[in-house]
Enzyme design. Sequence first.
Site, PDB file in Angstrom:
ATOM      1  CE  LYS A  92       5.985  -3.954  -5.716  1.00  0.00           C
ATOM      2  NZ  LYS A  92       5.958  -2.947  -6.785  1.00  0.00           N
TER       3      LYS A  92
ATOM      4  CD  GLN B  87       5.865   1.946  -1.530  1.00  0.00           C
ATOM      5  OE1 GLN B  87       6.463   1.461  -0.595  1.00  0.00           O
ATOM      6  NE2 GLN B  87       4.574   2.171  -1.478  1.00  0.00           N
TER       7      GLN B  87
ATOM      8  N   GLY C 218      -0.066   0.144  -4.377  1.00  0.00           N
ATOM      9  CA  GLY C 218      -1.275  -0.315  -5.045  1.00  0.00           C
ATOM     10  C   GLY C 218      -0.973  -1.526  -5.893  1.00  0.00           C
ATOM     11  CG  HIS C 219       0.208  -4.988  -4.938  1.00  0.00           C
ATOM     12  ND1 HIS C 219       1.332  -4.556  -5.593  1.00  0.00           N
ATOM     13  CD2 HIS C 219       0.617  -5.338  -3.710  1.00  0.00           C
ATOM     14  CE1 HIS C 219       2.361  -4.652  -4.783  1.00  0.00           C
ATOM     15  NE2 HIS C 219       1.958  -5.116  -3.632  1.00  0.00           N
TER      16      HIS C 219
ATOM     17  CG  ASP D 156       3.851   1.682 -10.171  1.00  0.00           C
ATOM     18  OD1 ASP D 156       3.087   1.408  -9.238  1.00  0.00           O
ATOM     19  OD2 ASP D 156       4.290   2.827 -10.385  1.00  0.00           O
TER      20      ASP D 156
END
Length: 433
Positions: free
Chosen positions: A16, A223, A40-41, A13
């Site tokens: 990225k 991650q 999740g991006h 988180d």
Amino acid sequence: MPALIVLGAQWGDEGKGRVVDLLAAEAQVVARYQGGHNAGHTVVVGERTLKLHQIPSGITRPGVLCVIGNGTVLEPLALVQEMDEVAGLGFDLEALRISRAAQLILPYHQALDQAQEAGRGAAAIGTTGRGIGPAYTDKAARSGLRAEELLNFDRFAARFRQAAAAKNEVLTRVYGQPALDIEAMLAQLQPAAARLAPHVADTSLLVHRALAQGQRVLFEGAQGTLLDIDHGTYPFVTSSNPTAGGACVGVGVAPRAINGVLGVVKAYTTRVGAGPFPSERCDEVGEHLVQMGAEFGTTTGRRRRCGWLDTVIVRYAARLSGFSGLAVTKLDVLSGLPALRICTGYRCGGAVSEDWVPVGYALDDCEPVYEDLPGWSESLRDVRRWEDLPPAARRYVERLEALAGVPVDLISVGPEREQLIVRRNPWDVMRET
Ligand code: GDP
């Protein structure tokens, strides 16, 4: 043939997605190398906000080849849904390629993940319950189904029936759960397989050819370093290797092909779920970071634990992955905190260590050692040049740089594409070396 890895230096988180989104503007290929739809991006493109889980962030850039590498685990139903969402926002999926060797997350993996986590009781590790761990378990046990199986659905169905029957035994006998309906699952999977099959390819070869032609390839980690299954805070980790070595294995490229590694560091520290976190703050500082940083998970909506920047972690990440540069994100979130602290070491049983303490549980007995720095009150959101940052913000970044031993190339001061200070373009640095 510039090849750049972008990965998280903390517990994920870090932001990225937005860094990859930026660098993808100058890349021809973006490849995901590990993880699944637990990642999740969030990428903000003008009015459009994309929540990406399995599709590489390069999808926002027309013409960029987007590779889901062999080191990932992919959930066919969720991927089709994500493709629909991305297409619905007007982005083209023509250039999406899935490695033949990527492992599939199937519905029984998810059921097992949730049953296993519930069975851990108080020792729960905080998994997202999406089947990632059980899918990687099957990979290591050599019983997983891979994306290439989607090319022949009859063969897939035969193997699926056999595997699902075995999982039903475990679900019913070990966990006391109802058996899953195998034919119903297959009926759901068939249209997904048909949709994904045209995207399945020998992606290692595609990336190799791109590099041989002098194209720029960006390797996108999910991650973060401390969630690495080997080097992270085990067992509170993910089931793959986000560290730089994972990029070579997870896409099928040689270590010698890699020219640069950009570590993404949030200006403070966060983590989701259980596990050690030495610089955590559960007071008004933690609350400031949660609220100002909107620290709620992209995938799960879970509130993230927050605390001071920990440079022991960043140094450890730099050592493991050989960072050539850093991207510091969310510096704007620190505005308004009157005094700042950076963790520079841990006091464990009287002695101070500046090196990461690799035994997860031993960290509970360590006290963080802090360096105090002045804060700043100004908003940074409109700052675009290093010289225009308040002196205290520059000093903070310079201390991070010195303590990590790695130059800071990029600083982001807001979620929008242009809310960024570029000190060195990571692609240009690679051209020079
Ligand atoms: P990732 O998985 O590492 O890409 O991180 P996430 O997407 O889960 O979290 C990053 C969040 O922070 C997203 O909501 C971004 O839009 C947001 N973000 C990224 N950079 C910045 C920044 O510099 N400032 C602020 N305030 N938000 C940012």
